[in-house]
Write a protein that holds these residues in place. Structure first.
Motif, PDB file in Angstrom:
ATOM      1  N   GLN A 185       0.819  -1.210   0.000  1.00  0.00           N
ATOM      2  CA  GLN A 185       0.000   0.000   0.000  1.00  0.00           C
ATOM      3  C   GLN A 185       0.854   1.261   0.000  1.00  0.00           C
ATOM      4  N   ARG A 186       2.024   1.194   0.625  1.00  0.00           N
ATOM      5  CA  ARG A 186       2.924   2.341   0.630  1.00  0.00           C
ATOM      6  C   ARG A 186       3.471   2.627  -0.772  1.00  0.00           C
ATOM      7  N   PHE A 187       3.423   1.635  -1.640  1.00  0.00           N
ATOM      8  CA  PHE A 187       3.873   1.812  -3.020  1.00  0.00           C
ATOM      9  C   PHE A 187       2.720   2.160  -3.965  1.00  0.00           C
ATOM     10  N   GLY A 188       1.523   2.320  -3.423  1.00  0.00           N
ATOM     11  CA  GLY A 188       0.391   2.719  -4.248  1.00  0.00           C
ATOM     12  C   GLY A 188      -0.553   1.614  -4.632  1.00  0.00           C
ATOM     13  N   PHE A 189      -0.330   0.400  -4.126  1.00  0.00           N
ATOM     14  CA  PHE A 189      -1.252  -0.696  -4.401  1.00  0.00           C
ATOM     15  C   PHE A 189      -2.502  -0.541  -3.532  1.00  0.00           C
ATOM     16  N   THR A 190      -3.615  -0.984  -4.064  1.00  0.00           N
ATOM     17  CA  THR A 190      -4.857  -0.996  -3.299  1.00  0.00           C
ATOM     18  C   THR A 190      -5.333  -2.439  -3.146  1.00  0.00           C
ATOM     19  N   LEU A 191      -6.007  -2.706  -2.051  1.00  0.00           N
ATOM     20  CA  LEU A 191      -6.524  -4.040  -1.786  1.00  0.00           C
ATOM     21  C   LEU A 191      -7.835  -4.217  -2.533  1.00  0.00           C
ATOM     22  N   CYS A 192      -7.832  -5.125  -3.521  1.00  0.00           N
ATOM     23  CA  CYS A 192      -9.029  -5.365  -4.335  1.00  0.00           C
ATOM     24  C   CYS A 192      -9.989  -6.328  -3.663  1.00  0.00           C
ATOM     25  N   SER A 193      -9.451  -7.383  -3.090  1.00  0.00           N
ATOM     26  CA  SER A 193     -10.300  -8.380  -2.439  1.00  0.00           C
ATOM     27  C   SER A 193      -9.486  -9.178  -1.436  1.00  0.00           C
ATOM     28  N   GLU A 194     -10.201  -9.739  -0.486  1.00  0.00           N
ATOM     29  CA  GLU A 194      -9.594 -10.592   0.533  1.00  0.00           C
ATOM     30  C   GLU A 194     -10.412 -11.872   0.600  1.00  0.00           C
ATOM     31  N   THR A 195      -9.754 -13.007   0.456  1.00  0.00           N
ATOM     32  CA  THR A 195     -10.465 -14.278   0.428  1.00  0.00           C
ATOM     33  C   THR A 195      -9.671 -15.325   1.196  1.00  0.00           C
ATOM     34  N   GLN A 196     -10.169 -16.551   1.192  1.00  0.00           N
ATOM     35  CA  GLN A 196      -9.472 -17.661   1.838  1.00  0.00           C
ATOM     36  C   GLN A 196      -9.506 -18.870   0.917  1.00  0.00           C
ATOM     37  N   ILE A 197      -8.402 -19.596   0.901  1.00  0.00           N
ATOM     38  CA  ILE A 197      -8.314 -20.853   0.169  1.00  0.00           C
ATOM     39  C   ILE A 197      -7.789 -21.893   1.134  1.00  0.00           C
ATOM     40  N   ASN A 198      -8.632 -22.871   1.481  1.00  0.00           N
ATOM     41  CA  ASN A 198      -8.253 -23.880   2.481  1.00  0.00           C
ATOM     42  C   ASN A 198      -7.781 -23.225   3.780  1.00  0.00           C
ATOM     43  N   ASP A 199      -8.520 -22.235   4.250  1.00  0.00           N
ATOM     44  CA  ASP A 199      -8.206 -21.496   5.478  1.00  0.00           C
ATOM     45  C   ASP A 199      -6.954 -20.631   5.364  1.00  0.00           C
ATOM     46  N   LEU A 200      -6.405 -20.522   4.162  1.00  0.00           N
ATOM     47  CA  LEU A 200      -5.243 -19.664   3.940  1.00  0.00           C
ATOM     48  C   LEU A 200      -5.728 -18.300   3.446  1.00  0.00           C
ATOM     49  N   PRO A 201      -5.467 -17.218   4.198  1.00  0.00           N
ATOM     50  CA  PRO A 201      -5.906 -15.894   3.742  1.00  0.00           C
ATOM     51  C   PRO A 201      -5.121 -15.451   2.520  1.00  0.00           C
ATOM     52  N   VAL A 202      -5.807 -14.853   1.562  1.00  0.00           N
ATOM     53  CA  VAL A 202      -5.175 -14.363   0.340  1.00  0.00           C
ATOM     54  C   VAL A 202      -5.655 -12.932   0.101  1.00  0.00           C
ATOM     55  N   TYR A 203      -4.698 -12.034  -0.118  1.00  0.00           N
ATOM     56  CA  TYR A 203      -4.990 -10.626  -0.351  1.00  0.00           C
ATOM     57  C   TYR A 203      -4.602 -10.273  -1.787  1.00  0.00           C
ATOM     58  N   CYS A 204      -5.586  -9.860  -2.572  1.00  0.00           N
ATOM     59  CA  CYS A 204      -5.365  -9.528  -3.980  1.00  0.00           C
ATOM     60  C   CYS A 204      -5.290  -8.011  -4.118  1.00  0.00           C
ATOM     61  N   MET A 205      -4.220  -7.522  -4.761  1.00  0.00           N
ATOM     62  CA  MET A 205      -3.958  -6.092  -4.813  1.00  0.00           C
ATOM     63  C   MET A 205      -3.691  -5.644  -6.246  1.00  0.00           C
ATOM     64  N   PHE A 206      -3.878  -4.337  -6.465  1.00  0.00           N
ATOM     65  CA  PHE A 206      -3.674  -3.785  -7.810  1.00  0.00           C
ATOM     66  C   PHE A 206      -3.111  -2.377  -7.718  1.00  0.00           C
ATOM     67  N   HIS A 207      -2.193  -2.065  -8.629  1.00  0.00           N
ATOM     68  CA  HIS A 207      -1.604  -0.739  -8.718  1.00  0.00           C
ATOM     69  C   HIS A 207      -1.925  -0.180 -10.101  1.00  0.00           C
ATOM     70  N   PRO A 208      -2.887   0.738 -10.199  1.00  0.00           N
ATOM     71  CA  PRO A 208      -3.209   1.321 -11.504  1.00  0.00           C
ATOM     72  C   PRO A 208      -2.121   2.283 -11.945  1.00  0.00           C
ATOM     73  N   LYS A 209      -2.013   2.491 -13.235  1.00  0.00           N
ATOM     74  CA  LYS A 209      -0.924   3.303 -13.757  1.00  0.00           C
ATOM     75  C   LYS A 209      -0.958   4.760 -13.331  1.00  0.00           C
ATOM     76  N   ASN A 210      -2.146   5.267 -13.024  1.00  0.00           N
ATOM     77  CA  ASN A 210      -2.248   6.679 -12.730  1.00  0.00           C
ATOM     78  C   ASN A 210      -1.849   7.012 -11.300  1.00  0.00           C
ATOM     79  N   ILE A 211      -1.422   5.999 -10.513  1.00  0.00           N
ATOM     80  CA  ILE A 211      -0.950   6.254  -9.142  1.00  0.00           C
ATOM     81  C   ILE A 211       0.555   6.273  -9.168  1.00  0.00           C
ATOM     82  N   THR A 212       1.157   7.288  -8.569  1.00  0.00           N
ATOM     83  CA  THR A 212       2.617   7.394  -8.527  1.00  0.00           C
ATOM     84  C   THR A 212       3.108   7.273  -7.101  1.00  0.00           C
TER      85      THR A 212
END
Length: 212
Positions: A185-212
């Motif tokens: 997040q300090r690099f400009g990524f945003t958290l798109c979704s948070e899910t679990q796979i077999n009780d393993l937490p997974v955080y999906c993130m995205f950095h759009p080009k217009n964020i510097t």
């Protein structure tokens, strides 16, 4: 970062440097522990991790992926694999080689682990934006070089690459470590979704080009 460091694209000859570095960098990664066991304590787990990392490296040269690393002289300190947005096309020879590289992996990794990997890829890719983008597959720094700005240099290099690619709208990544969410997040990524796979937490993130 020290001027003695350089960021360079890896070649096939760098595999002996890449595999042990990423094996050690991901030794405590929640997904790797879930898939392969504790590679710091179990020799078989260590072999499974090395086999998987080796496959990921070989795969990058067959598909539309690139491997970049930070070097100090000839020593590799950190590296990442990124999938570029253009569609990859395998010829018959490339497809055959990929299949041949998959076969020994099937004997190293359990069916449960393979099913989990498939679920992970399906869930994380579906969580990524529909926009054309880069995808950060792996990024790691050797334990001795952590805290020295190597990871920051790798991320900055990736973001610079993405911003100069007219076909890309940004870069997506996934992490299972919640502490990494704040780092990205300090690099400009945003958290798109948070899910679990077999009780393993997974955080999906995205950095759009217009964020510097």
């Amino acid at each position: 970062m020290s001027t003695s460091y350089r960021v360079s694209k890896l070649t096939k000859s760098d595999k002996p440097l890449f595999v042990p570095l990423m094996s050690r960098a991901f030794a405590r990664d929640p997904l790797f522990l879930h898939l392969f066991g504790d590679s710091q304590l179990d020799r078989r787990a260590r072999r499974r991790v090395a086999a998987f990392v080796s496959f990921m490296f070989d795969k990058s040269f067959l598909l539309h992926e690139e491997v970049w690393g930070v070097f100090e002289n000839e020593r590799l300190l950190g590296t990442y694999i990124v999938e570029k947005p253009q569609a990859s096309k395998l010829n018959v020879k490339g497809l055959l080689f990929l299949i041949l590289r998959l076969v020994p992996l099937f004997f190293q990794i359990s069916r449960t682990a393979l099913n989990l990997l498939n679920s992970y890829m399906r869930v994380t890719r579906s969580a990524a934006p529909s926009l054309t983008h880069h995808y950060l597959i792996m990024i790691g720094v050797t334990p001795e070089a952590q805290g020295k700005g190597i990871g920051k240099a790798l991320l900055q290099h990736l973001l610079n690459t993405v911003h100069t690619d007219q076909k890309s709208h940004g870069v997506a990544l996934d992490t299972e470590n919640k502490e990494n969410v704040h780092l990205y997040q300090r690099f400009g990524f945003t958290l798109c979704s948070e899910t679990q796979i077999n009780d393993l937490p997974v955080y999906c993130m995205f950095h759009p080009k217009n964020i510097t």
